[in-house]
Design an enzyme around this catalytic site. Sequence first.
Site, PDB file in Angstrom:
ATOM      1  N   ASP A  70      -2.778  -6.960  14.649  1.00 21.37           N
ATOM      2  CA  ASP A  70      -2.113  -5.254  14.848  1.00 21.37           C
ATOM      3  C   ASP A  70      -1.808  -5.308  16.305  1.00 21.37           C
ATOM      4  OD1 ASP A  70      -1.725  -5.401  13.302  1.00 21.37           O
ATOM      5  OD2 ASP A  70      -2.959  -4.229  11.807  1.00 21.37           O
ATOM      6  N   ARG A 107       0.885  -0.970  -0.005  1.00 21.09           N
ATOM      7  CA  ARG A 107      -0.029   0.266   0.066  1.00 21.09           C
ATOM      8  C   ARG A 107       0.563   1.088   0.040  1.00 21.09           C
ATOM      9  NH1 ARG A 107      -3.539  -1.541   5.258  1.00 21.09           N
ATOM     10  NH2 ARG A 107      -1.610  -2.344   5.633  1.00 21.09           N
ATOM     11  N   LYS A 117       2.018   1.433   8.354  1.00 20.93           N
ATOM     12  CA  LYS A 117       1.642   1.450   8.785  1.00 20.93           C
ATOM     13  C   LYS A 117       2.956   2.200   9.614  1.00 20.93           C
ATOM     14  CE  LYS A 117       0.675  -2.431   9.568  1.00 20.93           C
ATOM     15  NZ  LYS A 117      -0.445  -2.188  10.321  1.00 20.93           N
ATOM     16  N   HIS A 129      -0.758   1.638  16.435  1.00 19.81           N
ATOM     17  CA  HIS A 129      -0.724   0.202  17.010  1.00 19.81           C
ATOM     18  C   HIS A 129       0.143  -0.356  18.279  1.00 19.81           C
ATOM     19  CE1 HIS A 129      -3.834  -1.121  14.291  1.00 19.81           C
ATOM     20  NE2 HIS A 129      -3.864  -0.748  13.317  1.00 19.81           N
ATOM     21  N   TYR A 134      -0.833   4.390  10.793  1.00 17.63           N
ATOM     22  CA  TYR A 134      -1.684   3.195  11.533  1.00 17.63           C
ATOM     23  C   TYR A 134      -0.225   2.677  12.879  1.00 17.63           C
ATOM     24  CZ  TYR A 134      -5.459   2.599   9.242  1.00 17.63           C
ATOM     25  OH  TYR A 134      -6.825   2.280   8.973  1.00 17.63           O
ATOM     26  N   GLU A 148      -5.702   5.443  14.159  1.00 19.88           N
ATOM     27  CA  GLU A 148      -7.587   3.407  14.514  1.00 19.88           C
ATOM     28  C   GLU A 148      -7.580   4.519  16.038  1.00 19.88           C
ATOM     29  OE1 GLU A 148      -2.221   2.587  16.315  1.00 19.88           O
ATOM     30  OE2 GLU A 148      -3.356   3.214  14.551  1.00 19.88           O
TER      31      GLU A 148
END
Length: 370
Positions: free
Chosen positions: A270, A15, A75, A96, A94, A118
Site C-alpha cells: 500500500d 469490507r 479504501k 496511502h 485509508y 494511516e
Amino acid sequence: MIVGVPKEIKNNENRVALTPAGVAEMVKRGRQVYVQENAGIGSGFSNEDYLHAGALLLASIEEVYGIAEMIIKVKEPIEQEYKLVRKGQILYTYFHFASSEPLTNAMIESGAVCLAYETVELDDRSLPLLVPMSEVAGRMSVQEGAKYLEKTYGGYGVLLGGVPGVPPAKVLIIGGGIVGTEAAKMAAGLGADTTIMDVNLKRLRYLDDIMPANVKTMMSNEYNLREMVKNHDVIIGAVLIPGAKAPKLVTRDMIPTMRPGTVMVDVAVDQGGCFETTKATTHDNPTFVIDDVIQYCVANMPGAVPRTSTLALTNATLPYALQLANKGWKQACQDNMPLRKGLNVVDGKVVYEGVAEAFGLPYTPVDSIL
C-alpha cells in the site's frame, strides 16, 4: 452532519466502513447516516441490519457521494469515484497517498478534506487506525506464505511447521512493527524457524523477550539481508514509514540468489512496497513469478477476511468519526492532535509532508489552515 457509507468497489474489497453498531452510535448523536444498498453484505451485514440501526439506504454510490458531507470508507477512492468527490467534502479512509500520484492529484483537484487513517498518530508515535489492519495483514501474510509455498502453487514444497524428523520451513520477516510482530507470532505458532529483522535495537530486545524460542532476532542491514534471503522459504516485507513510501530493501539483484519456489509477501505494498520488484496485485490474481520466486503483493489483504476486518476497523475508527461528525473537521482537528495528523490534503493543498516529498509537491503546514 450527513454521513455517507458507500459500497467499496475496489477489486474483491468486501469490507465496509461502518458496522450497524457504528451507525447506531452516529444516529444516537443526531447524525443522519446514508448507507449504499448491500454495502455490508460482504462483511455479513444485511440491509435490514442497517435500517434497524437507523440508517437510510440509497441505491447508488453516486447518491451517497451526492448527499453526504462526510464520506467514511475503507479504501481510497478509485478512478471511477474521483469525479464524485466534491469541494469541502470530508473523506475519511485509508488513502496511502505516497504510493499513488494519480490519486493524490485527483484529491488535490477535488478540493476535498482528506483524512487518512494511516497517518493518525498518537503521542507515542503509534498509529491507532493502522494497527487493526496491520494485525490482520501480519497474520494473513503467514497464511498466504504457507499456501503459496505448496508445490501446487509453484512453491518449494515445504510444510511451514515441518514434521518429526523433518525440519520446518524458514520464515524471514523484515520489520519488527505491528505487522512483523503479528507475522512472527503466527509463523512461530505454526512451528516455523522464524527470524525477524529490524533497525531498532531497542525493538529487537523487546521482541527477543516476548517471542517464543523458535523466533530469532537480527539487525537489519543490506549485508545481513543479502545473506538471509538466500536460504529462507518465506520472506515477508513488513516495513512502514508513516505517510511516506516504503524503502526498497529487497532489491532486484537479490532475487536470483533465492531458492526457486521461495515465496515473498510484501505487506507494505500500500505504501509502494519494500521489495524493488513489487507491483500491486489483487485477490483475483494475487501472485507473479520472477526468476522462479513467487511474489504475493495484494494491496488489500484484509479484504479477504472482511467480517473480522470490518469489526476491528470500526472499533478503531468510530471514536474519531464521531468527533468529525459532531464538531466538523476543523474543530475536531484543533481539539485532537492525533486526528490533526490524519489530514493529508485539504482544499487543494498537501498538508502532510511525506506526501509532498513523494511527488515534489508544495507543502502547506497543517496549522496554517486551521
